[in-house]
Scaffold this active site. Sequence first.
Site, PDB file in Angstrom:
ATOM      1  N   ARG A 269       0.828  -1.212   0.000  1.00 51.56           N
ATOM      2  CA  ARG A 269       0.000   0.000   0.000  1.00 51.56           C
ATOM      3  C   ARG A 269       0.863   1.262   0.000  1.00 51.56           C
ATOM      4  O   ARG A 269       0.653   2.167  -0.796  1.00 51.56           O
ATOM      5  CB  ARG A 269      -0.934  -0.008   1.214  1.00 51.56           C
ATOM      6  CG  ARG A 269      -2.022  -1.062   1.139  1.00 51.56           C
ATOM      7  CD  ARG A 269      -2.958  -0.957   2.325  1.00 51.56           C
ATOM      8  NE  ARG A 269      -2.247  -1.075   3.602  1.00 51.56           N
ATOM      9  CZ  ARG A 269      -1.905  -2.214   4.169  1.00 51.56           C
ATOM     10  NH1 ARG A 269      -2.194  -3.356   3.575  1.00 51.56           N
ATOM     11  NH2 ARG A 269      -1.260  -2.243   5.334  1.00 51.56           N
ATOM     12  N   ILE A 270       1.837   1.328   0.914  1.00 52.58           N
ATOM     13  CA  ILE A 270       2.644   2.538   1.026  1.00 52.58           C
ATOM     14  C   ILE A 270       3.587   2.668  -0.168  1.00 52.58           C
ATOM     15  O   ILE A 270       3.714   3.747  -0.761  1.00 52.58           O
ATOM     16  CB  ILE A 270       3.426   2.545   2.348  1.00 52.58           C
ATOM     17  CG1 ILE A 270       2.449   2.601   3.540  1.00 52.58           C
ATOM     18  CG2 ILE A 270       4.390   3.728   2.404  1.00 52.58           C
ATOM     19  CD1 ILE A 270       3.102   2.414   4.897  1.00 52.58           C
TER      20      ILE A 270
ATOM     21  N   CYS B 192      11.657   4.864   4.792  1.00 54.41           N
ATOM     22  CA  CYS B 192      10.603   5.194   5.765  1.00 54.41           C
ATOM     23  C   CYS B 192       9.933   3.922   6.250  1.00 54.41           C
ATOM     24  O   CYS B 192       8.797   3.956   6.730  1.00 54.41           O
ATOM     25  CB  CYS B 192       9.552   6.115   5.131  1.00 54.41           C
ATOM     26  SG  CYS B 192      10.118   7.789   4.827  1.00 54.41           S
TER      27      CYS B 192
ATOM     28  N   ARG C  71      11.570   0.387   8.034  1.00 57.17           N
ATOM     29  CA  ARG C  71      12.130  -0.003   9.312  1.00 57.17           C
ATOM     30  C   ARG C  71      13.644   0.171   9.251  1.00 57.17           C
ATOM     31  O   ARG C  71      14.278  -0.191   8.251  1.00 57.17           O
ATOM     32  CB  ARG C  71      11.778  -1.461   9.662  1.00 57.17           C
ATOM     33  CG  ARG C  71      10.311  -1.696   9.964  1.00 57.17           C
ATOM     34  CD  ARG C  71       9.906  -1.086  11.298  1.00 57.17           C
ATOM     35  NE  ARG C  71       8.503  -1.319  11.624  1.00 57.17           N
ATOM     36  CZ  ARG C  71       7.523  -0.451  11.387  1.00 57.17           C
ATOM     37  NH1 ARG C  71       7.800   0.718  10.804  1.00 57.17           N
ATOM     38  NH2 ARG C  71       6.288  -0.716  11.723  1.00 57.17           N
TER      39      ARG C  71
ATOM     40  N   ASP D  40      14.060   8.188   7.766  1.00 54.79           N
ATOM     41  CA  ASP D  40      13.095   8.475   8.825  1.00 54.79           C
ATOM     42  C   ASP D  40      13.226   7.479   9.972  1.00 54.79           C
ATOM     43  O   ASP D  40      12.705   7.704  11.060  1.00 54.79           O
ATOM     44  CB  ASP D  40      11.665   8.424   8.254  1.00 54.79           C
ATOM     45  CG  ASP D  40      10.602   8.674   9.304  1.00 54.79           C
ATOM     46  OD1 ASP D  40      10.667   9.720   9.979  1.00 54.79           O
ATOM     47  OD2 ASP D  40       9.701   7.815   9.469  1.00 54.79           O
TER      48      ASP D  40
ATOM     49  N   GLU E 280      17.169   2.760  17.010  1.00 55.04           N
ATOM     50  CA  GLU E 280      16.509   3.977  17.505  1.00 55.04           C
ATOM     51  C   GLU E 280      16.468   3.974  19.033  1.00 55.04           C
ATOM     52  O   GLU E 280      16.276   2.919  19.644  1.00 55.04           O
ATOM     53  CB  GLU E 280      15.083   4.059  16.947  1.00 55.04           C
ATOM     54  CG  GLU E 280      15.064   4.379  15.463  1.00 55.04           C
ATOM     55  CD  GLU E 280      13.670   4.659  14.938  1.00 55.04           C
ATOM     56  OE1 GLU E 280      12.788   5.078  15.727  1.00 55.04           O
ATOM     57  OE2 GLU E 280      13.456   4.460  13.739  1.00 55.04           O
TER      58      GLU E 280
ATOM     59  N   HIS F  72      11.672   9.670  12.869  1.00 55.01           N
ATOM     60  CA  HIS F  72      10.551   8.732  12.782  1.00 55.01           C
ATOM     61  C   HIS F  72       9.211   9.477  12.759  1.00 55.01           C
ATOM     62  O   HIS F  72       8.348   9.261  13.611  1.00 55.01           O
ATOM     63  CB  HIS F  72      10.595   7.748  13.958  1.00 55.01           C
ATOM     64  CG  HIS F  72       9.921   6.437  13.652  1.00 55.01           C
ATOM     65  ND1 HIS F  72      10.380   5.234  14.125  1.00 55.01           N
ATOM     66  CD2 HIS F  72       8.820   6.143  12.922  1.00 55.01           C
ATOM     67  CE1 HIS F  72       9.592   4.256  13.701  1.00 55.01           C
ATOM     68  NE2 HIS F  72       8.634   4.782  12.966  1.00 55.01           N
TER      69      HIS F  72
ATOM     70  N   ALA G 151       7.150   9.701   9.876  1.00 55.65           N
ATOM     71  CA  ALA G 151       6.404   9.386   8.655  1.00 55.65           C
ATOM     72  C   ALA G 151       4.898   9.460   8.863  1.00 55.65           C
ATOM     73  O   ALA G 151       4.152   9.846   7.955  1.00 55.65           O
ATOM     74  CB  ALA G 151       6.801   8.009   8.130  1.00 55.65           C
ATOM     75  N   SER G 152       4.432   9.106  10.043  1.00 50.37           N
ATOM     76  CA  SER G 152       2.983   9.129  10.296  1.00 50.37           C
ATOM     77  C   SER G 152       2.529  10.425  10.949  1.00 50.37           C
ATOM     78  O   SER G 152       1.361  10.543  11.344  1.00 50.37           O
ATOM     79  CB  SER G 152       2.592   7.947  11.188  1.00 50.37           C
ATOM     80  OG  SER G 152       3.183   8.078  12.475  1.00 50.37           O
TER      81      SER G 152
END
Length: 386
Positions: free
Chosen positions: A175-176, A271, A273, A297, A302, A320, A322-323
């Site tokens: 989807r992305i 963007c 993992r 991202d 992390e 991080h 992206a959302s």
Amino acid sequence: MAKPVAIEVYNPNGKYRVVSTKPMPGTRWINLLVDQGCRVEICHLKKTILSVEDIIDLIGDKCDGVIGQLTEDWGETLFSALSKAGGKAFSNMAVGYNNVDVEAANKYGIAVGNTPGVLTETTAELAASLSLAAARRIVEADEFMRGGLYEGWLPHLFVGNLLKGQTVGVIGAGRIGSAYARMMVEGFKMNLIYFDLYQSTRLEKFVTAYGQFLKANGEQPVTWKRASSMEEVLRKADLISLHPVLDKTTYHLVNKERLAMMKKEAILVNCSRGPVIDEAALVEHLKENPMFRVGLDVFEEEPFMKPGLADMKNAIVVPHIASASKWTREGMATLAALNVLGRVKGYPIWHDPNRVDPFLNENASPPNASPSIVNSKALGLPVSKL
């Protein structure tokens, strides 16, 4: 119960106790829980990442469900504590759940929720933003300007890459990845090469139709190709965006050898993992190839970056996000809350976790269902027929 400081409580006399380990965007998620008889407790402890001990204190002796974050370690210890407290559900406010030991959750009969269906366009937009920023060296130019170094126009000042007519490579056309590909093809008239284990027929039809539109209007049509291997994408694309899932087969998918396959002036965007890229190898590649650029991202460990990455002018790094659009983050909070509420109330599981618009319509009550429970089959939970 030993509570961490700064607990914000809504509906203190509510029948069901639901804990959120962090404040989340918006208020709709709180209202939905309160309206269904939940006491909502939000932890404001001033720590970016809560420890297992912090969360055990939050759970206490009685807790029906927890809404948590991707940074938390949800394994045997926490699911055991939640089960002992009478809990039925945990939901990440995230689509990923690499931080969750699902087998441990199954052992204790705890439903695990996530929040797909609301991040697609937002994440694709950030990948596109990083692509453009890297191609046109926007961050470097911004720092140059703010540093008072600009003395006038020069022919060679921050010359970057033109995207129009170049080839965008997408690894993982779900989807992305498909949304990103459409943005780059339609927005910048780039040709597409993609690699995925499954054929993306809808994406191929989109590019074909857009190519026909351009040709009918006297322009050079765009093209697409489904690559036979990831290496083919790396060799041929001018801009590459990574969108695979993270598992044993994709850990360090982009390593020293595969970085060497890419064009010297290529752009790499991630963007998905962090561990998909061997970050130490990437740092060395950036040092050796100053015209190679990257937009990240996510990171391998992390919240830390590998030594040297922060010093690289040919790397754009963001934390991080992206959302991080208002609509998406509020939607994620809503879906996470409804995942927990659904299990607390004994509702069935929504039939399609990627079609969540009915849960996000603020002008109507959400369906009586949990939007997305990743271990619903393992727990034998019924599926909604709505």
